[in-house]
Design a protein around this motif. Structure first.
Motif, short mmCIF file in Angstrom:
data_model
loop_
_atom_site.label_atom_id
_atom_site.label_comp_id
_atom_site.label_asym_id
_atom_site.label_seq_id
_atom_site.Cartn_x
_atom_site.Cartn_y
_atom_site.Cartn_z
N PRO B 32 -6.68 2.53 0.00
CA PRO B 32 -6.20 1.94 1.26
C PRO B 32 -5.68 0.52 1.09
O PRO B 32 -4.79 0.10 1.82
CB PRO B 32 -7.44 1.98 2.15
CG PRO B 32 -8.59 2.19 1.24
CD PRO B 32 -8.08 2.89 0.04
N VAL B 33 -6.23 -0.21 0.11
CA VAL B 33 -5.77 -1.59 -0.10
C VAL B 33 -4.30 -1.58 -0.55
O VAL B 33 -3.47 -2.32 -0.03
CB VAL B 33 -6.65 -2.29 -1.18
CG1 VAL B 33 -6.14 -3.70 -1.41
CG2 VAL B 33 -8.09 -2.30 -0.75
N VAL B 34 -4.01 -0.71 -1.52
CA VAL B 34 -2.64 -0.62 -2.01
C VAL B 34 -1.70 -0.25 -0.87
O VAL B 34 -0.62 -0.82 -0.72
CB VAL B 34 -2.55 0.42 -3.15
CG1 VAL B 34 -1.11 0.61 -3.58
CG2 VAL B 34 -3.38 0.00 -4.33
N ASP B 35 -2.12 0.69 -0.05
CA ASP B 35 -1.27 1.11 1.07
C ASP B 35 -1.01 -0.03 2.03
O ASP B 35 0.10 -0.20 2.52
CB ASP B 35 -1.93 2.27 1.82
CG ASP B 35 -1.80 3.57 1.05
OD1 ASP B 35 -1.01 3.57 0.08
OD2 ASP B 35 -2.48 4.55 1.40
N LYS B 36 -2.04 -0.83 2.29
CA LYS B 36 -1.87 -1.95 3.22
C LYS B 36 -0.90 -2.98 2.64
O LYS B 36 -0.04 -3.51 3.34
CB LYS B 36 -3.22 -2.62 3.50
CG LYS B 36 -3.92 -2.01 4.69
CD LYS B 36 -5.14 -2.85 5.05
CE LYS B 36 -5.92 -2.18 6.15
NZ LYS B 36 -7.24 -2.79 6.32
N ILE B 37 -1.05 -3.28 1.35
CA ILE B 37 -0.14 -4.24 0.71
C ILE B 37 1.27 -3.68 0.72
O ILE B 37 2.24 -4.37 1.04
CB ILE B 37 -0.60 -4.54 -0.72
CG1 ILE B 37 -1.99 -5.18 -0.72
CG2 ILE B 37 0.39 -5.46 -1.42
CD1 ILE B 37 -2.58 -5.36 -2.08
N ASP B 38 1.38 -2.40 0.39
CA ASP B 38 2.69 -1.76 0.33
C ASP B 38 3.37 -1.81 1.69
O ASP B 38 4.58 -1.98 1.78
CB ASP B 38 2.51 -0.31 -0.14
CG ASP B 38 3.81 0.29 -0.58
OD1 ASP B 38 4.60 -0.44 -1.20
OD2 ASP B 38 4.04 1.48 -0.29
N ALA B 39 2.58 -1.69 2.76
CA ALA B 39 3.17 -1.72 4.10
C ALA B 39 3.76 -3.09 4.41
O ALA B 39 4.71 -3.21 5.19
CB ALA B 39 2.12 -1.35 5.13
#
Lengths: 195, 201
Positions: B32-39
């Protein structure tokens, strides 16, 4: 057999997609700073180009030609290539994390790359058969990979070279690409000589 | 014409269906961290961060392998929001050296100074002390960091160094505007505040 070999050689060296036809320049300049990244990009492009020349041949032959809607070729190819590559990306992601690490992140980047679309359209224009189309796509991809690896290796060396300040970074990269293109023009006529 | 439209509708729905099913069947759990950064990243996939795209860069940030200031398209706003998300320090953009270095001050390397007085004549604020054939020196508190003394020096003995931050010269950082998230009113009140601050002696 010799014909296919000739087709392969001529797409790899003589009509190199990057340096002679100037297609696919964005990944060529964009991801050639590190050799590993360039190799990953090259492998992914090989994969996508081969896949897309096969699928675009099928779409052209079994959907566009019978329905006489060839004028929609470009958009149809974009649709098909993007869908097929996306699908393969998902499958690879699930089934083989190792392979996904090498290819995965590059796949969405190059789905509608100009080289990918260029190969599909050139296949139709030249009237290649199914097998020839795949070979043409594969040859174009090998040519792309070759140039990618060469260029990335040169750029890794350039990073340590004593480049005059105004040429540092992208300018010297573009000059290098130009020189490589001139060098590859030396292959012109090689396919005729082999014939 | 009609066959074209129908064929495309059929083709597009077929691929849509296949991809939709594949997204469910081949779903992979991601961090989820990667997804948040990616967003937060601009998704230009430009590769200027030296990673192959935005998602690989997001992964590298999440793994702590890359700093948050490598994305020129995202700019300062992106650095700000990444810093908020990850609770880390705001870093200046990783750009060319001479663009973002903060205040500088000139320093004379006294070993090489030949006492020619050329820099004294060039200095617009009389921040350089010295006489002919005598060693010169810079009064640090007077130097504005204008670099005018660098060119005339025949022995290149003047260097620019960043001003050391001390308790005396520390100031509140300049306010950073994020025009997208601010109403005209809040910008106006902040501006008023800044103007009033500057008007003080």
């Amino acid at each position: 057999m010799g014909e296919y070999f000739l087709l392969l050689i001529s797409t790899i060296l003589v009509n190199n997609f990057v340096l002679v036809k100037f297609l696919g320049l964005c990944p060529f300049m964009g991801s050639s700073r590190k050799l590993e990244v360039a190799t990953g990009m090259a492998l992914a492009t090989t994969f996508v180009l081969t896949l897309s020349s096969a699928s675009s041949y099928l779409v052209n032959h079994y959907i566009l030609l019978p329905l006489e809607i060839e004028y929609l070729r470009t958009i149809a190819f974009i649709l098909v290539i993007a869908a097929v590559v996306n699908f393969t990306e998902m499958v690879v992601h699930k089934t083989s994390p190792m392979l996904y690490q090498v290819l995965g992140m590059f796949l969405p980047l190059i789905t509608t790359n100009c080289a990918v679309l260029g190969v599909a359209l050139l296949n139709v224009q030249t009237g290649y058969g199914f097998f020839e189309s795949i070979l043409f796509g594969f040859g174009a991809a090998i040519g792309f990979s070759l140039v990618m690896v060469l260029f990335a290796s040169i750029r890794e060396r350039l990073a340590a070279a004593d480049v005059p300040e105004i040429f540092q970074g992208a300018p010297i990269g573009l000059i290098t690409a130009g020189l490589m293109s001139i060098a590859f023009l030396g292959f012109a006529g090689l396919d005729k000589g082999l014939n | 014409m009609l066959s074209g439209i129908l064929a495309f509708i059929a083709l597009a729905s077929f691929f849509g269906l296949v991809l939709g099913l594949a997204a469910v069947v081949f779903k992979v759990e991601s961090s989820p961290v990667v997804d948040k950064i990616d967003a937060l990243l601009p998704q230009t996939q430009c590769g200027q961060c030296s990673f192959a795209g935005c998602h690989p860069y997001a992964e590298a940030i999440a793994a702590g392998e890359a700093p948050i200031n490598l994305c020129p398209p995202g700019g300062d706003n992106l650095i700000q929001s990444l810093a908020n998300l990850l609770d880390v320090e705001v870093l200046p953009m990783d750009a060319d050296e001479d663009t973002n270095q903060g205040p500088m001050v000139a320093v004379i390397i006294e070993d090489t100074c030949i006492g020619c007085t050329l820099c004294i004549q060039a200095c617009p604020v009389d921040a350089i002390l010295g006489a002919a054939k005598q060693m010169h020196t810079v009064i640090e508190s007077e130097c504005t960091g204008c670099e005018l003394c660098l060119a005339p020096c025949p022995v290149d003995c003047i260097e620019m160094i960043p001003v050391q931050q001390t308790v005396k010269n520390w100031r509140w950082p300049a306010p950073q505007y994020n025009a997208n998230n601010q109403t005209a009113e809040t910008i106006f009140t902040t501006l008023e505040h800044v103007l009033a601050e500057n008007a003080k002696p």
